[in-house]
Write an enzyme that holds these catalytic residues in place. Structure first.
Site, short mmCIF file in Angstrom:
data_model
loop_
_atom_site.label_atom_id
_atom_site.label_comp_id
_atom_site.label_asym_id
_atom_site.label_seq_id
_atom_site.Cartn_x
_atom_site.Cartn_y
_atom_site.Cartn_z
N SER A 363 0.84 -1.20 0.00
CA SER A 363 0.00 0.00 0.00
C SER A 363 0.88 1.25 0.00
O SER A 363 1.73 1.42 -0.87
CB SER A 363 -0.96 -0.04 1.19
OG SER A 363 -1.96 0.94 1.06
N ASP A 483 -8.42 -5.54 -5.98
CA ASP A 483 -8.06 -4.43 -5.11
C ASP A 483 -8.78 -3.17 -5.58
O ASP A 483 -8.40 -2.57 -6.59
CB ASP A 483 -6.55 -4.21 -5.13
CG ASP A 483 -6.08 -3.23 -4.05
OD1 ASP A 483 -6.92 -2.48 -3.53
OD2 ASP A 483 -4.88 -3.23 -3.74
N HIS A 514 -6.90 -5.67 -1.12
CA HIS A 514 -5.70 -4.93 -0.71
C HIS A 514 -4.92 -5.80 0.28
O HIS A 514 -4.99 -5.59 1.49
CB HIS A 514 -6.17 -3.62 -0.08
CG HIS A 514 -5.15 -2.54 -0.10
ND1 HIS A 514 -4.50 -2.13 -1.24
CD2 HIS A 514 -4.65 -1.75 0.90
CE1 HIS A 514 -3.67 -1.15 -0.95
NE2 HIS A 514 -3.74 -0.91 0.34
#
Length: 793
Positions: A363, A483, A514
């Site tokens: 991320s 995602d 994610h």
């Protein structure tokens, strides 16, 4: 489920013997051992939890070679060979499987074959026995780790603690470092920035975890995780921006400009160095780093400007953020000064580092890898960038619209900066920083421009792809095809650039949202990372570059199936164009002529219903009458054969709107009631993977078949009508006048099974991502000039 294995390096017998002797598994004088004694010795060595020979001998009675004989009894007969089934009945028990529950005595190799576990057919002499054990030590156990790692978790390698050197097995580093003595220290790296405008260069707090052996002259590589969350986060969800508002006229856009903060040059290293004087209180927070730390790789964390322990203010995605995070690599490489404390009086060097740095993280942590890699900073040898943003516009905006990451409606750059401004937690820092922080927050709110959603110089400064020519390090990208936080086009677009570059590059696409993938059943990703880092950061030739295909893509129908591809692009398939019909069908020879309309009511009904955004989406794609009403849906017939959509679908829509503004959304959906994979991996063995010896754990997980559902979102996208001519420049539009939109959906790799349908849905308000207008708007679609193009494999 298949325990696929890609990181095993084929090794000749002489090398096998050398490695087995080096880890004290095979006796040096193995040539004089008879078969029975050698078999007993190797099995007992694998029982690492038993610390004496007597304890190991007692354990032999707990293993069985068949449904009528224990291993202890078998060995009493002094066998001169062992049958394949007998050997693998014992092997499976060593790997953590349970007879009668996981497999049957009568067919251990059948079980292994079904689960993609390797085995050898002939174990009739000492050489074949040794090779069988070498392969067994490199075979994935029930917990997902290779047997050697399972043994490590039971203390096998403590016998090598204090030897002050790396050891390798099958090309990978093994955990011979005393994790009870890890050095945990904090230093302060000086940047060339002054983001808090105090006239001094900002200091960055850096936390280092390194083997104690580095105090005895051993130089090790560093795995650096640039994590703005490392110092803690400030919860601010209640202050998210309001999305229940009407769309603005985007022609009011004024192209907000990016302005760099002041530069104050840091001191140069003077050659002196004293040990750090501050001990780390934070823990390492990334299992892959912990795993590699036990194997001799230092683990380094820094939050960069504005985070706890550091100077400055957060400027999400800006070059200052990149520069401050890259400064840590410069220090590790010996090119930048750091101090033992904030007084800036005593310098300290990373003299324990061999100058080779890799980066890890998911991320935001993966995003900063891309950012730093584009600078070409010396010392950065490789990145393993997971679920990373490659352009902040593509994270918070799309095609001229404000678009939220999944489950983050109303979040934006300013709020993420606030979330990570953890140096405000310290009262003294708060007094100093708060005025400058407030100014930066005001600037971010103004320049991010939530009114129009348009691309600008402000966003251009946050587009790392436009600096990709600076990348010099090897590259691994990991991303979830589902995602909807960091949407797949972030990795797709940077991949299209990286794949043309000379350095080695790999791409892994899994079925998650994610998520990390280092602890999946279906792939030995952690083992590959070990192999990779040994090659890239220690310079050991171990065949890492040849072990894996360039692109690995997890199947959406069978989680334990991975597709090996040369690339991820439209070129993998054949172009197909589908057209809507007046009857709501979607065919390659569709001939719709009608103009069909729907009226969007923004978020009014959604707010009344009080359901979640994910509940809305499922009901919407399933065609629930209440939620599907403000949309047009077109469906194919059931597919006779499985069809895989690859790359980026493209939609063309001729549309008019009842207001001189508007937003159009398009989704591709698989329709058909069937059992699909879980949306997130299921925990199969919580805490079942030991990262070292009494040094933390990870959890084995994988996607598994779930309850039946009626539909699954494949991909979608959104567009501002006022960008009909140019995605970077809005124009005024007239109400009730038709305009041609042409835009790309998020990239995918999705197999539609036989018996399912493909649906094209055209709508406006996406409750989870777009703004939710307070006024009704009617959209009319000219079917004769509407189509969806994608690529079938």
């Amino acid at each position: 489920m298949k325990y696929n294995q890609y990181a095993y390096v084929e090794t000749d017998f002489q090398q096998q013997v050398k490695e087995l002797i080096d880890i004290n598994f095979l006796p040096k004088n193995y040539q004089v051992w008879d078969f029975s004694s050698l078999l007993a010795k190797l099995v007992k060595n694998a029982i690492a939890e038993a610390k004496t020979d007597a304890a190991k001998n007692a354990k032999l009675a707990e293993f069985a070679v068949s449904d009528h004989q224990t291993l202890a009894d078998f060995l009493k007969e002094k066998p001169t060979e062992i049958g394949t089934e007998q050997f693998y009945n014992v092997a499976l028990q060593l790997l953590g499987y349970h007879v009668h529950y996981d497999y049957d005595f009568a067919d251990p190799t059948g079980f292994m074959q079904r689960n993609a576990l390797p085995f050898v057919q002939d174990i009739s002499d000492n050489q074949k026995l040794i090779s069988a054990f070498y392969r067994l030590l490199n075979t994935r156990a029930k917990n997902g780790q290779i047997l050697l790692d399972v043994m490590a978790g039971k203390g096998y390698f403590t016998q090598f603690w204090g030897q002050n050197k790396f050891k390798f097995f099958n090309g990978k580093s093994i955990p011979v470092f005393d994790t009870n003595k890890v050095i945990r220290e904090v230093v302060y790296v000086e940047t060339d920035l002054d983001t808090d405008h105090d006239g001094k260069s900002d200091l960055i707090q850096v936390t280092v975890f390194r083997p104690e052996e580095t105090n005895k002259g051993l130089k090790v590589p560093a795995l650096y995780t640039a994590s703005p969350y490392f110092g803690g986060i400030i919860a601010n969800e209640k202050r998210n921006h309001n999305v229940d508002e009407n769309l603005s006229d985007s022609t009011e856009w004024n192209d907000p400009q990016y302005v760099h903060s002041p530069i104050v040059k840091a001191e140069k290293p003077d050659g002196s160095s004293r040990p750090a004087t501050e001990e780390a209180v934070h823990k390492s927070s990334y299992p892959l780093n912990e795993y590699m730390l036990a194997r001799g790789f230092a683990s380094v964390f820094a939050g960069a400007i504005g985070t706890r322990g550091s100077d400055g203010v957060r400027i999400t995605g800006a070059p200052e953020e990149t520069e401050s995070a890259a400064a840590v690599i410069e220090w590790l490489h010996g090119d930048r000064v750091a101090y033992t404390d904030r007084t800036r009086t005593v310098q300290t060097t990373a003299d324990w580092c061999n100058g080779n740095i890799g980066m890890t993280g998911r991320s935001y942590l993966g995003t900063l890898q891309i950012a730093i890699a584009t600078t070409g900073v010396k010392g950065l040898k490789t990145v393993v960038s997971e679920a990373a943003i490659s352009s902040w516009y593509d994270y918070y905006r799309e095609h001229g619209l404000v678009i939220a990451p999944e489950a983050c409606q109303g979040e934006d750059l300013d709020l993420l900066a606030e979330t990570c401004q953890s140096n405000l937690w310290d009262a003294g820092s708060y007094l100093k920083i708060k005025p400058e922080y407030d100014k930066m927050q005001k600037q971010l709110r103004e320049k991010e421009d939530r009114n129009t959603g348009q691309y600008s110089d402000f966003w251009e400064a946050r587009n790392y792809r436009h600096h990709a020519d600076g990348i010099k390090c090897s590259w691994i990208s990991v991303h979830g095809l589902n995602d909807w936080n960091v949407k797949p086009k972030n990795v797709y677009k940077i991949w299209q650039l990286v794949k043309k570059m000379p350095m080695k590059h790999h791409l892994f696409l899994h079925q998650g949202p994610h998520y990390n993938m280092n602890n999946f059943v279906s792939i030995d990703f952690t083992d590959f990372m070990n192999l990779w880092f040994v090659h890239e950061l220690l310079g050991i030739e171990n065949n890492a570059y040849n072990q894996w295909p360039t692109v690995m893509i997890q199947d959406n129908l069978q989680a334990d199936k991975w597709h090996e591809e040369p690339d991820w692009s439209n070129d993998l398939g054949q172009e197909k164009i589908y057209y809507p019909t007046d009857e709501g069908e979607l065919f390659q020879d569709g001939n719709g002529k009608a103009q069909k309309s729907f009226t969007d009511v923004g978020g009014i009904e959604f707010k009344k219903a009080g359901i979640s955004e994910s509940d809305w989406q499922y009901k919407f794609i399933c065609g629930d009458e209440k939620w599907a009403k403000p949309s047009l849906r077109f469906e194919t017939d059931e597919f006779i054969h499985p069809t895989t959509i690859v790359g980026r679908p493209e939609v063309k829509v001729r549309v008019s709107a009842s207001l001189p503004k508007g937003e159009i959304s398009v989704a591709l959906v698989e329709l058909g009631e069937r059992q699909r994979l879980t949306a997130t991996p299921k925990f199969l063995m919580r805490g079942g993977q030991e990262l070292g010896y009494r040094f933390g754990t990870d959890t084995l997980q994988e996607f598994v078949p779930d309850k039946k559902t009626k539909a699954k979102l494949i991909t979608k996208a959104h567009m501002n009508l006022q960008n009909f001519k140019d995605m970077k420049k809005p124009e005024a539009i007239d109400a009730d006048k038709f305009y041609d939109l042409d835009f790309l959906l998020q990239p995918t790799y999705y197999t539609i099974p036989s018996g399912s349908k493909l649906a094209l849905i055209i709508y406006s308000t996406d409750q989870g991502m777009t703004k939710r207008p307070l006024e009704d708007e009617t959209y009319t679609i000219d079917l004769a000039n509407t189509e969806i193009k994608f690529y079938e494999k």
